[in-house]
Design an enzyme around this catalytic site. Structure first.
Site, PDB file in Angstrom:
ATOM      1  N   LYS A 289      87.248 -88.995 -52.511  1.00 44.15           N
ATOM      2  CA  LYS A 289      85.904 -88.614 -52.079  1.00 44.15           C
ATOM      3  C   LYS A 289      85.646 -87.126 -52.268  1.00 44.15           C
ATOM      4  CE  LYS A 289      84.660 -90.795 -48.136  1.00 44.15           C
ATOM      5  NZ  LYS A 289      84.827 -91.376 -46.766  1.00 44.15           N
TER       6      LYS A 289
ATOM      7  N   GLY B 107      75.314 -89.226 -49.893  1.00 38.53           N
ATOM      8  CA  GLY B 107      74.580 -90.216 -50.683  1.00 38.53           C
ATOM      9  C   GLY B 107      75.485 -91.099 -51.526  1.00 38.53           C
TER      10      GLY B 107
ATOM     11  N   GLU C 230      91.412 -90.860 -48.951  1.00 39.63           N
ATOM     12  CA  GLU C 230      91.604 -91.654 -47.733  1.00 39.63           C
ATOM     13  C   GLU C 230      92.115 -93.026 -48.117  1.00 39.63           C
ATOM     14  OE1 GLU C 230      87.864 -90.346 -44.904  1.00 39.63           O
ATOM     15  OE2 GLU C 230      87.784 -92.238 -45.955  1.00 39.63           O
TER      16      GLU C 230
ATOM     17  N   LYS D  36      72.725 -97.002 -47.278  1.00 38.09           N
ATOM     18  CA  LYS D  36      72.261 -97.944 -46.248  1.00 38.09           C
ATOM     19  C   LYS D  36      70.915 -98.567 -46.602  1.00 38.09           C
ATOM     20  CE  LYS D  36      74.571 -94.832 -43.147  1.00 38.09           C
ATOM     21  NZ  LYS D  36      74.379 -93.583 -42.405  1.00 38.09           N
TER      22      LYS D  36
ATOM     23  N   ASN E 242      77.157 -86.158 -39.649  1.00 40.66           N
ATOM     24  CA  ASN E 242      75.912 -85.618 -40.179  1.00 40.66           C
ATOM     25  C   ASN E 242      75.258 -84.759 -39.110  1.00 40.66           C
ATOM     26  OD1 ASN E 242      76.008 -86.880 -42.767  1.00 40.66           O
ATOM     27  ND2 ASN E 242      75.583 -88.801 -41.735  1.00 40.66           N
TER      28      ASN E 242
ATOM     29  N   ARG F 236      72.336 -83.549 -38.471  1.00 39.78           N
ATOM     30  CA  ARG F 236      70.866 -83.558 -38.590  1.00 39.78           C
ATOM     31  C   ARG F 236      70.332 -84.863 -38.028  1.00 39.78           C
ATOM     32  NH1 ARG F 236      71.010 -87.630 -42.296  1.00 39.78           N
ATOM     33  NH2 ARG F 236      72.655 -87.471 -43.842  1.00 39.78           N
TER      34      ARG F 236
ATOM     35  N   VAL G  31      67.961 -90.927 -41.134  1.00 47.09           N
ATOM     36  CA  VAL G  31      66.875 -91.844 -41.521  1.00 47.09           C
ATOM     37  C   VAL G  31      66.734 -92.946 -40.459  1.00 47.09           C
ATOM     38  CG1 VAL G  31      66.126 -93.529 -43.249  1.00 47.09           C
ATOM     39  CG2 VAL G  31      67.286 -91.438 -43.981  1.00 47.09           C
TER      40      VAL G  31
HETATM   41  P1  ADP Z   1      78.502 -90.212 -48.122  1.00 46.65           P
HETATM   42  O1  ADP Z   1      78.514 -88.947 -47.316  1.00 46.65           O
HETATM   43  O2  ADP Z   1      78.486 -89.979 -49.593  1.00 46.65           O
HETATM   44  O3  ADP Z   1      77.471 -91.175 -47.661  1.00 46.65           O
HETATM   45  P2  ADP Z   1      80.609 -91.514 -46.549  1.00 46.65           P
HETATM   46  O4  ADP Z   1      81.926 -90.887 -46.319  1.00 46.65           O
HETATM   47  O5  ADP Z   1      79.636 -91.477 -45.411  1.00 46.65           O
HETATM   48  O6  ADP Z   1      79.945 -90.869 -47.853  1.00 46.65           O
HETATM   49  O7  ADP Z   1      80.793 -93.022 -46.992  1.00 46.65           O
HETATM   50  C1  ADP Z   1      79.698 -93.811 -47.388  1.00 46.65           C
HETATM   51  C2  ADP Z   1      80.107 -95.267 -47.467  1.00 46.65           C
HETATM   52  O8  ADP Z   1      81.188 -95.426 -48.415  1.00 46.65           O
HETATM   53  C3  ADP Z   1      80.638 -95.867 -46.179  1.00 46.65           C
HETATM   54  O9  ADP Z   1      79.602 -96.318 -45.326  1.00 46.65           O
HETATM   55  C4  ADP Z   1      81.490 -97.026 -46.738  1.00 46.65           C
HETATM   56  O10 ADP Z   1      80.681 -98.097 -47.149  1.00 46.65           O
HETATM   57  C5  ADP Z   1      82.117 -96.417 -47.982  1.00 46.65           C
HETATM   58  N1  ADP Z   1      83.410 -95.786 -47.654  1.00 46.65           N
HETATM   59  C6  ADP Z   1      83.653 -94.479 -47.403  1.00 46.65           C
HETATM   60  N2  ADP Z   1      84.961 -94.254 -47.120  1.00 46.65           N
HETATM   61  C7  ADP Z   1      85.576 -95.458 -47.187  1.00 46.65           C
HETATM   62  C8  ADP Z   1      86.941 -95.910 -46.985  1.00 46.65           C
HETATM   63  N3  ADP Z   1      87.901 -95.064 -46.660  1.00 46.65           N
HETATM   64  N4  ADP Z   1      87.175 -97.241 -47.119  1.00 46.65           N
HETATM   65  C9  ADP Z   1      86.203 -98.104 -47.454  1.00 46.65           C
HETATM   66  N5  ADP Z   1      84.928 -97.748 -47.668  1.00 46.65           N
HETATM   67  C10 ADP Z   1      84.594 -96.443 -47.538  1.00 46.65           C
END
Ligand code: ADP
Length: 457
Positions: A158, A164, A200, A237, A290, A292, A295
Site C-alpha cells: 500500500k 481512494g 500488510e 465505497k 481520516n 476530516r 462522505v
Molecule cells: P485508501 O486510503 O486508498 O482508501 P485503505 O487503507 O482505506 O485505502 O483501504 C481501502 C480498502 O482496501 C479497504 O476498505 C479494503 O477493502 C481494502 N484493503 C485495504 N487493506 C487491506 C488488507 N490488509 N486486506 C484486505 N483488504 C484490504
C-alpha cells in the site's frame, strides 16, 4: 462563534456545510471554478468568488487562490469538506499563518495520520490492534520480499500517502511481487507525488468497519459508533450502513474506549474516522485514519441525531464537547446510504453531461444530500458523486425496504447513475441477511452475468 466561513469545496458537501452554517447563523462564502458557475453551492452561499478555470490544480486545489479568496472575503475560518484540500497539512498550516481557523485537526496531527505507515505505528504503540506487516517504508522490492515471507502470502502493498484505493496491490506469490511492487510505487508517485510503500497481511474478503469520533480542543473525545462500508467496488465505497450487523455493544464500547484514550493521547481535535478491517473471527484491525468529515457521515447523523458538521464548526470555535452534544450519544434504529454516482452502473465509467429529469424522493425517514438539479450539467472534471440517498428505519429490514422504495422513486434522466445497481444490491439474498464483505460486489456481478447468460441461452 465564527461570523463568516469560506467553504473550500464544491458539490453536495459544500451545500451540506452551507446548511450547517445557516443553522448556526454564520455567513458563508463559496468558491467556484468556471465550470461550476451555475452550481447550487454558489447560489446558496451568501457570497461567491470565482477562483479559476475548471482544472482542479488551477481552482479548488490552488492554495494561493483559495487563501486570496478567504482574505478578500475576510472570513474567520475555512471548512475544507472532504477530498480536495481536506487532508493537506500544508494548507492547514497556511491557514494558521494567515490567522484563519482551519476546521479540522492541527497540521502536525494531520501529517502523522496522513502517512499511513506512521499512523499504523502510532496506533500500535497506543494498543490499537493492527495487521501484521512491515515496519517503516519498504526500501526496495528485496526488502518487500523479506517482509512478505515473514508475514506470509497473500500480502497487500500500500501507498503510505494513499487514498481512494490507489497505489495498492495484492500479492499472492513470490513470483509476482517485483512487478506489483514497481506498479504500486509508480501509481503512488503519479497519484500522490510520493511513491513510498508499506506492507500488510492481506485479509480475504474482510468487512470494512469504521468508527466516527469527535474530539474537542480540551482533550475530550467521544465515539459515535460505527459504520459498515463493506459494499465497495475497486476498494471504493458504494453503500454504507450503521450500525454494523457484526459489532456487538461490548465490542463497540471496547473500541470506543481504546480510541478515546489513543486520540486524546496524540492531541487529536475535531471530527475523525478510524477505519478497521474485520476478519472472519470478528477481530478488528486498524488500517487508517481520516482526519476530516467523511462522505458517509450522514448514516451516523441519522442514527445518533448529532449534526457532525455543526459539531465540527463549534469545536473549531473552541466549544466543549459537553456543550456541543448536550447529553450522551444514543444510537437508535438503522441507517443506510447509497452513493448515487454519475456512471455506468456495471462498467463504472463516468457519465458526465446534462441531467434532463431530476426527481428526488421524499417521505418519512428519507434524506438526500445533493447539489444536482434538472437541466444542471455534471462537469467531467470532478468526482462522479452526484447525490447521497440516506434512509433511517426502526431496524435494518425497515431501512432496506425504505431505501428500495426511495430508489424506485428517484428519477434521474440524461445521464447514467448507480441507482439500478443499488436496487439490485438491496434485493440480493446475501445483502438481506447481512452477509456483506469487501468481495460482495465482485461475487454479485459475476453471478448476475451468469444469470444473464443463462437467460440468453
Ligand atoms: P485508501 O486510503 O486508498 O482508501 P485503505 O487503507 O482505506 O485505502 O483501504 C481501502 C480498502 O482496501 C479497504 O476498505 C479494503 O477493502 C481494502 N484493503 C485495504 N487493506 C487491506 C488488507 N490488509 N486486506 C484486505 N483488504 C484490504
Amino acid at each position: 462563534m465564527f461570523k463568516k466561513i469560506l467553504i473550500a469545496n464544491r458539490g453536495e458537501i459544500a451545500l451540506r456545510i452551507i446548511c450547517a452554517c445557516k443553522e448556526l447563523g454564520i455567513r458563508t462564502v463559496a468558491i467556484y471554478s468556471e465550470a461550476d458557475r451555475n452550481s447550487l453551492h454558489v447560489r446558496f452561499a451568501d457570497e461567491a468568488i470565482c477562483i479559476g478555470p475548471p482544472q482542479l490544480s488551477q481552482s479548488y486545489l490552488n492554495i494561493p487562490a483559495v487563501i486570496s479568496a478567504a482574505e478578500i472575503a475576510n472570513v474567520d475560518a475555512i471548512h475544507p469538506g472532504y477530498g480536495l484540500l481536506a487532508e493537506n497539512a500544508n494548507f492547514a498550516e497556511v491557514c494558521e499563518t494567515c490567522n484563519i481557523k482551519f476546521i479540522g485537526p492541527p497540521p502536525e496531527v494531520m501529517r502523522l495520520m496522513g502517512e499511513k505507515e506512521k499512523a499504523r505505528a502510532a496506533m500500535k504503540k497506543a494498543g490499537v490492534p493492527i495487521l501484521p506487516g512491515s515496519e517503516g517504508i519498504l526500501g526496495s522490492d528485496a526488502e518487500a520480499m523479506e517482509w512478505a515471507e515473514q508475514v506470509g502470502f497473500p500480502v497487500i502493498i500500500k501507498a503510505s500517502a494513499g487514498g481512494g484505493g490507489r497505489g495498492m496491490r495484492i500479492v499472492r506469490s513470490k513470483e509476482e511481487l517485483p512487478a506489483l511492487f514497481k506498479a504500486a510505487s509508480s501509481e503512488a508517485a503519479a497519484a500522490f507525488g510520493n511513491g513510498d510503500l508499506y506492507m500488510e497481511k492481506y485479509v480475504e474478503n474482510p468487512r470494512h468497519i469504521e468508527f466516527q469520533v469527535l474530539a474537542d480542543q480540551h482533550g475530550n473525545v467521544v465515539s459515535l459508533g460505527e459504520r459498515e462500508c463493506s459494499i465497495q467496488r475497486r476498494h471504493q465505497k458504494l453503500l454504507e450502513e450503521s450500525p454494523s450487523t457484526q459489532v456487538t455493544p461490548e465490542l463497540r464500547a471496547e473500541i470506543g474506549g481504546i480510541l478515546s484514550k489513543t486520540l486524546s493521547g496524540i492531541g487529536y481535535m475535531n471530527a475523525g474516522t478510524i477505519e478497521f478491517l474485520m476478519d472472519r473471527e470478528r477481530k478488528l484491525y486498524f488500517i487508517e485514519m481520516n482526519t476530516r468529515i467523511q462522505v458517509e457521515h450522514p448514516v451516523t447523523e441519522m442514527v445518533t441525531d448529532v449534526d457532525l458538521v455543526k459539531s465540527q464548526i463549534m469545536i473549531a470555535a473552541d466549544a466543549r464537547l459537553q456543550d456541543v452534544l448536550q447529553g450522551p450519544v444514543v444510537s437508535r434504529g438503522h441507517a443506510i446510504e447509497c452513493r448515487i454516482n454519475a456512471e455506468h452502473p456495471e462498467k463504472f465509467t463516468p457519465s458526465a453531461g446534462k441531467i434532463t429529469v431530476f426527481n428526488p424522493p421524499g417521505g418519512t425517514g428519507v434524506r438526500i444530500d445533493t447539489a444536482a438539479y434538472a437541466e444542471g450539467v455534471i462537469p467531467p472534471y470532478y468526482d462522479s458523486l452526484i447525490a447521497k440517498l440516506i434512509v433511517r428505519g426502526k431496524d435494518r429490514p425497515e431501512a432496506i425496504s425504505r431505501m428500495q422504495r426511495a430508489l424506485g422513486m428517484f428519477v434521474v434522466e440524461g445521464i447514467h447513475t448507480t441507482i439500478p445497481l443499488h436496487r439490485r444490491i438491496l434485493a440480493a439474498p446475501e445483502f438481506l441477511v447481512g452477509n456483506t464483505d469487501t468481495g460482495f460486489i465482485e461475487r454479485f456481478l459475476a453471478a448476475s452475468k451468469e444469470l444473464a447468460a443463462q437467460a440468453k441461452s
